[in-house]
Enzyme design. Structure first.
Site, PDB file in Angstrom:
ATOM      1  N   GLN A 104       0.855  -1.193   0.000  1.00  0.00           N
ATOM      2  CA  GLN A 104       0.000   0.000   0.000  1.00  0.00           C
ATOM      3  C   GLN A 104       0.892   1.244   0.000  1.00  0.00           C
ATOM      4  O   GLN A 104       0.391   2.358  -0.081  1.00  0.00           O
ATOM      5  CB  GLN A 104      -0.903   0.016   1.230  1.00  0.00           C
ATOM      6  CG  GLN A 104      -1.853  -1.179   1.310  1.00  0.00           C
ATOM      7  CD  GLN A 104      -2.521  -1.279   2.667  1.00  0.00           C
ATOM      8  OE1 GLN A 104      -3.547  -0.644   2.913  1.00  0.00           O
ATOM      9  NE2 GLN A 104      -1.949  -2.071   3.555  1.00  0.00           N
ATOM     10  N   HIS A 122      -1.427   1.596  -4.277  1.00  0.00           N
ATOM     11  CA  HIS A 122      -1.778   3.010  -4.110  1.00  0.00           C
ATOM     12  C   HIS A 122      -0.852   3.924  -4.894  1.00  0.00           C
ATOM     13  O   HIS A 122      -0.703   5.095  -4.562  1.00  0.00           O
ATOM     14  CB  HIS A 122      -1.786   3.378  -2.620  1.00  0.00           C
ATOM     15  CG  HIS A 122      -2.857   2.657  -1.865  1.00  0.00           C
ATOM     16  ND1 HIS A 122      -2.868   2.556  -0.501  1.00  0.00           N
ATOM     17  CD2 HIS A 122      -3.957   1.974  -2.287  1.00  0.00           C
ATOM     18  CE1 HIS A 122      -3.935   1.849  -0.106  1.00  0.00           C
ATOM     19  NE2 HIS A 122      -4.597   1.486  -1.177  1.00  0.00           N
ATOM     20  N   CYS A 130       0.448  14.636 -15.262  1.00  0.00           N
ATOM     21  CA  CYS A 130      -0.348  15.860 -15.414  1.00  0.00           C
ATOM     22  C   CYS A 130      -1.772  15.625 -14.897  1.00  0.00           C
ATOM     23  O   CYS A 130      -2.405  14.618 -15.210  1.00  0.00           O
ATOM     24  CB  CYS A 130      -0.415  16.251 -16.896  1.00  0.00           C
ATOM     25  SG  CYS A 130      -1.468  17.693 -17.206  1.00  0.00           S
ATOM     26  N   GLY A 199       2.638  -4.462   8.993  1.00  0.00           N
ATOM     27  CA  GLY A 199       2.635  -3.010   9.155  1.00  0.00           C
ATOM     28  C   GLY A 199       1.465  -2.311   8.513  1.00  0.00           C
ATOM     29  O   GLY A 199       1.618  -1.229   7.933  1.00  0.00           O
TER      30      GLY A 199
HETATM   31  N1  APR Z   1       6.527  -2.548  12.156  1.00  0.00           N
HETATM   32  C1  APR Z   1       5.300  -3.044  11.843  1.00  0.00           C
HETATM   33  N2  APR Z   1       4.152  -2.334  11.929  1.00  0.00           N
HETATM   34  C2  APR Z   1       4.270  -1.056  12.366  1.00  0.00           C
HETATM   35  C3  APR Z   1       5.505  -0.465  12.710  1.00  0.00           C
HETATM   36  C4  APR Z   1       6.665  -1.275  12.589  1.00  0.00           C
HETATM   37  N3  APR Z   1       7.882  -0.791  12.889  1.00  0.00           N
HETATM   38  N4  APR Z   1       5.264   0.821  13.112  1.00  0.00           N
HETATM   39  C5  APR Z   1       3.925   1.024  13.002  1.00  0.00           C
HETATM   40  N5  APR Z   1       3.329  -0.104  12.564  1.00  0.00           N
HETATM   41  C6  APR Z   1       1.911  -0.336  12.293  1.00  0.00           C
HETATM   42  C7  APR Z   1       0.954   0.493  13.104  1.00  0.00           C
HETATM   43  O1  APR Z   1       0.645  -0.166  14.324  1.00  0.00           O
HETATM   44  C8  APR Z   1      -0.268   0.528  12.169  1.00  0.00           C
HETATM   45  O2  APR Z   1      -1.121  -0.571  12.450  1.00  0.00           O
HETATM   46  O3  APR Z   1       1.693   0.033  10.959  1.00  0.00           O
HETATM   47  C9  APR Z   1       0.325   0.348  10.779  1.00  0.00           C
HETATM   48  C10 APR Z   1       0.225   1.580   9.913  1.00  0.00           C
HETATM   49  O4  APR Z   1      -1.133   1.844   9.697  1.00  0.00           O
HETATM   50  P1  APR Z   1      -1.550   3.091   8.769  1.00  0.00           P
HETATM   51  O5  APR Z   1      -0.785   4.304   9.143  1.00  0.00           O
HETATM   52  O6  APR Z   1      -3.044   3.087   8.789  1.00  0.00           O
HETATM   53  O7  APR Z   1      -1.017   2.677   7.323  1.00  0.00           O
HETATM   54  P2  APR Z   1      -1.675   1.688   6.282  1.00  0.00           P
HETATM   55  O8  APR Z   1      -2.339   0.535   6.950  1.00  0.00           O
HETATM   56  O9  APR Z   1      -0.625   1.376   5.281  1.00  0.00           O
HETATM   57  O10 APR Z   1      -2.779   2.634   5.604  1.00  0.00           O
HETATM   58  C11 APR Z   1      -3.335   2.165   4.422  1.00  0.00           C
HETATM   59  O11 APR Z   1      -4.301   4.310   4.048  1.00  0.00           O
HETATM   60  O12 APR Z   1      -3.639   6.359   4.559  1.00  0.00           O
HETATM   61  C12 APR Z   1      -3.940   5.567   3.488  1.00  0.00           C
HETATM   62  O13 APR Z   1      -3.118   5.363   1.289  1.00  0.00           O
HETATM   63  C13 APR Z   1      -2.732   5.377   2.623  1.00  0.00           C
HETATM   64  O14 APR Z   1      -1.614   3.361   1.941  1.00  0.00           O
HETATM   65  C14 APR Z   1      -2.227   4.011   3.048  1.00  0.00           C
HETATM   66  C15 APR Z   1      -3.508   3.306   3.454  1.00  0.00           C
END
Ligand code: APR
Length: 257
Positions: A104, A122, A130, A199
């Site tokens: 993602q 994503h 553009c 993650g």
């Molecule tokens: N190792 C593993 N997981 C981790 C670490 C780490 N070092 N640090 C943080 N995390 C976890 C957090 O606990 C959380 O559950 O990573 C996750 C990140 O979650 P989000 O910030 O919601 O990211 P993501 O799940 O990729 O969001 C999906 O949403 O914001 C949009 O387009 C954006 O691609 C993104 C999508």
């Protein structure tokens, strides 16, 4: 290894699996210094909600603000380095031909660590195009000071073909995922025996539906995340660790007799 450390169990499932999918989210890049989407934004951008900035509406409202945010993020990724977890994924792929990384994330850390064929659901931070005619913009030039001295507003460059405004090559909220990437990801999830969700908070669809798609077809699902998420209750095993530690331990468990 501690009793609560499922690395041996996950390693056994990895050995047994014929097809493995790794779904990564922003937590995969966190140990490279890239803030996750739901972490508090630091510094200049702390006053803004990333979920609001990452939209076509925000770009229409204030192109310079949104472009300034993405230039800051591009510069941050350029300065970041892949961590041990990214490298472990490339090593795991060598053990399991056909292993697929579905991410993602819009950074290029997987590719720089050797996962050349990662499927980006994503989009890609560096594939600017553009906003009007969608032609690729090529290298937009990132000011090296963009991280140390971030500029809140940077007017986006203009398209050399139609003079439209250049936008980042990412999927904004409300926009469809790249069809080919999504179809490939669903196909791999359908056919895998093991899916590791690394993650990700599992709150953004349709990406968050992939573990359920895999599980419905009989795959085992493992969550690697320091904290519980919406995916935890749908996983066969939850591994409360970081991407860097967990993936490195998994590779070690598979290669240490
Ligand atoms: N190792 C593993 N997981 C981790 C670490 C780490 N070092 N640090 C943080 N995390 C976890 C957090 O606990 C959380 O559950 O990573 C996750 C990140 O979650 P989000 O910030 O919601 O990211 P993501 O799940 O990729 O969001 C999906 O949403 O914001 C949009 O387009 C954006 O691609 C993104 C999508």
């Amino acid at each position: 290894m501690q009793a609560d450390d499922p690395s041996l169990q996950v390693a056994q499932w990895f050995r047994e699996a014929e097809s493995v999918v790794i779904l990564t989210g922003a937590g995969m890049s966190a140990e490279s210094g890239i803030p996750t989407f739901r972490d508090a934004q630091n510094g200049l951008w702390s006053q803004f909600d990333p979920l609001r900035l990452a939209s076509a509406a925000a770009y229409r409202d204030d192109k310079a603000l949104v472009w300034g945010w993405y230039v800051w993020r591009m510069a941050m990724v350029r300065q970041a380095q892949p961590h041990a977890g990214h490298r472990a994924l490339a090593q795991l792929a060598a053990l399991k031909p056909g292993m697929t990384v579905v991410t993602q994330n819009v950074d290029d850390l997987h590719e720089r660590a050797g996962s050349a064929d990662a499927i980006h659901l994503h989009g890609n931070l560096f594939a600017s195009r553009c906003f009007a005619c969608a032609r690729p913009a090529g290298d937009v030039g990132i000011p090296t000071c963009a991280v140390s001295e971030p500029t809140l507003r940077l007017p986006p460059p203009r398209c050399t073909h139609c003079d439209g405004h250049i936008r980042p090559g990412v999927v904004w909220f409300g926009e469809p995922l790249p069809e080919t990437s999504w179809q490939q990801a669903v196909e791999r999830a359908h056919g895998c025996d093991l899916l590791l969700a690394v993650g990700t908070s599992g709150v953004v669809y349709p990406a968050a539906s992939l573990p359920g798609i895999a599980r419905a077809r009989g795959a085992r699902v493992v969550e690697i995340n320091p904290v519980a998420t919406d995916l935890s209750c749908k996983a066969d095993a939850v591994w409360r660790t970081t991407a860097g530690e967990g993936l490195s331990k998994l590779f070690a468990a598979l290669t240490t007799e």
